[in-house]
Design an enzyme around this catalytic site. Structure first.
Site, short mmCIF file in Angstrom:
data_model
loop_
_atom_site.label_atom_id
_atom_site.label_comp_id
_atom_site.label_asym_id
_atom_site.label_seq_id
_atom_site.Cartn_x
_atom_site.Cartn_y
_atom_site.Cartn_z
N HIS A 91 -23.69 -11.22 3.45
CA HIS A 91 -24.66 -11.91 2.60
C HIS A 91 -23.99 -12.25 1.26
CE1 HIS A 91 -28.76 -12.87 1.25
NE2 HIS A 91 -28.48 -12.27 0.11
N MET A 113 -25.10 -17.52 -7.49
CA MET A 113 -25.95 -17.64 -8.67
C MET A 113 -25.37 -18.64 -9.66
SD MET A 113 -26.70 -13.60 -9.24
CE MET A 113 -27.41 -12.64 -7.91
N ASP A 146 -34.37 -8.33 0.30
CA ASP A 146 -33.18 -8.43 -0.55
C ASP A 146 -33.48 -7.85 -1.92
OD1 ASP A 146 -30.97 -11.23 -1.41
OD2 ASP A 146 -31.01 -9.15 -2.10
C1 DX5 Z 1 -30.47 -10.07 -6.57
C2 DX5 Z 1 -29.43 -9.90 -5.52
C3 DX5 Z 1 -29.45 -8.46 -5.08
C4 DX5 Z 1 -28.39 -8.07 -4.15
C5 DX5 Z 1 -28.71 -6.74 -3.55
O1 DX5 Z 1 -30.42 -11.36 -7.04
O2 DX5 Z 1 -29.69 -10.77 -4.42
O3 DX5 Z 1 -30.72 -8.25 -4.48
O4 DX5 Z 1 -28.22 -8.98 -3.16
O5 DX5 Z 1 -28.47 -5.81 -4.52
P1 DX5 Z 1 -28.92 -4.29 -4.35
O6 DX5 Z 1 -28.88 -3.97 -2.87
O7 DX5 Z 1 -27.88 -3.53 -5.13
O8 DX5 Z 1 -30.28 -4.23 -4.91
ZN ZN Z 2 -29.43 -12.25 -1.72
#
Ligand code: DX5
Ligand code: ZN
Length: 225
Positions: free
Chosen positions: A31, A35, A176
């Site tokens: 994944h 950003m 997520d």
């Molecule tokens: C947020 C990201 C996070 C990431 C996962 O924008 O998309 O959610 O993928 O991060 P953890 O698993 O550390 O919350």
């Molecule tokens: Zn994500």
């Protein structure tokens, strides 16, 4: 439940080794949290990283999934498809032409996903749900790894699970944000089929393969209850 490690908190000095480690541990989903510093208050990476990691994923027949937390994603779909994405997920909140963008992703021969932020109701994707390969319910406000899962988002997962089942769809339901060994079973029980896991996998105090094993153990233990 499938694990989809996010490289957001990986050691970028050794990114190839880190990604190899999750595949060697049996993971078959990568994944990539993209950003742009506008849709979310952080900037991560673009198609270059996808292109760099694709050969490793191909060696394990793993799925390369880009989660575009960006505005105007329509300008970048071709570049991410060309870089090797198997799935591209865009956010429902970025503009008025969600259906057109889903068609554009599928027109590139790539699986299409739509993500909804914590404040976005699931009915926003109701009309396009039958066309989606994947629906992503953000369980944190997007932008950073290592955040705490927002419990109300699991209610959204439950309701979306019911909707997907009622329509008899094969749509993947992804969560997520804030998913780790203490929350992953609740995400599965709510009806998610794929869990993005970032800081539970990529963190300084635990090797990626150890994180994979801990998460799988958490799922196995809770399944027997
Ligand atoms: C947020 C990201 C996070 C990431 C996962 O924008 O998309 O959610 O993928 O991060 P953890 O698993 O550390 O919350
Ligand atoms: Zn994500």
């Amino acid at each position: 439940m499938k694990l989809a490690p996010s490289i957001l908190t990986a050691d970028f000095v050794r990114l190839g080794e880190e990604v190899e480690a999750i595949f060697a541990a049996g993971v078959r989903w990568l994944h990539l949290d993209v950003m742009d510093g506008r849709f979310v208050p952080n900037i991560s990476f673009g198609p270059t990283i996808v292109r760099a990691l694709k050969p490793i994923a191909d060696r394990y027949d793993a799925l390369v999934d880009a989660h575009l937390m960006i505005v105007e994603p329509e300008h970048y779909l071709r570049a991410f498809a060309a870089a090797g994405c198997d799935n591209i997920t865009i956010h429902s909140e970025v503009g008025p032409h969600l259906h057109r963008n889903i068609q554009a992703i599928k027109g590139l021969g790539v699986r299409a996903g739509v993500a909804i932020n914590p404040a976005t109701p699931i009915n926003v994707i109701e009309e396009v749900l039958p066309e989606l390969d994947l629906a992503l319910v953000m369980t944190v406000n997007p932008g950073f790894g290592g955040q705490v899962l927002l419990p109300h988002c699991l209610d959204k997962v439950r309701r979306l699970r019911e909707r997907i089942d009622t329509l008899g769809l094969a749509t993947e339901l992804m969560v997520d944000g804030g998913v780790h060994e203490h929350t992953i079973a609740s995400c599965r029980d709510a009806g998610a089929t794929v869990a993005v896991v970032g800081s539970a996998i990529f963190r300084p105090d635990r090797a990626p393969d150890e994180g994979v094993a801990v998460l799988q153990q958490a799922l196995a233990v809770s399944a027997s209850r």
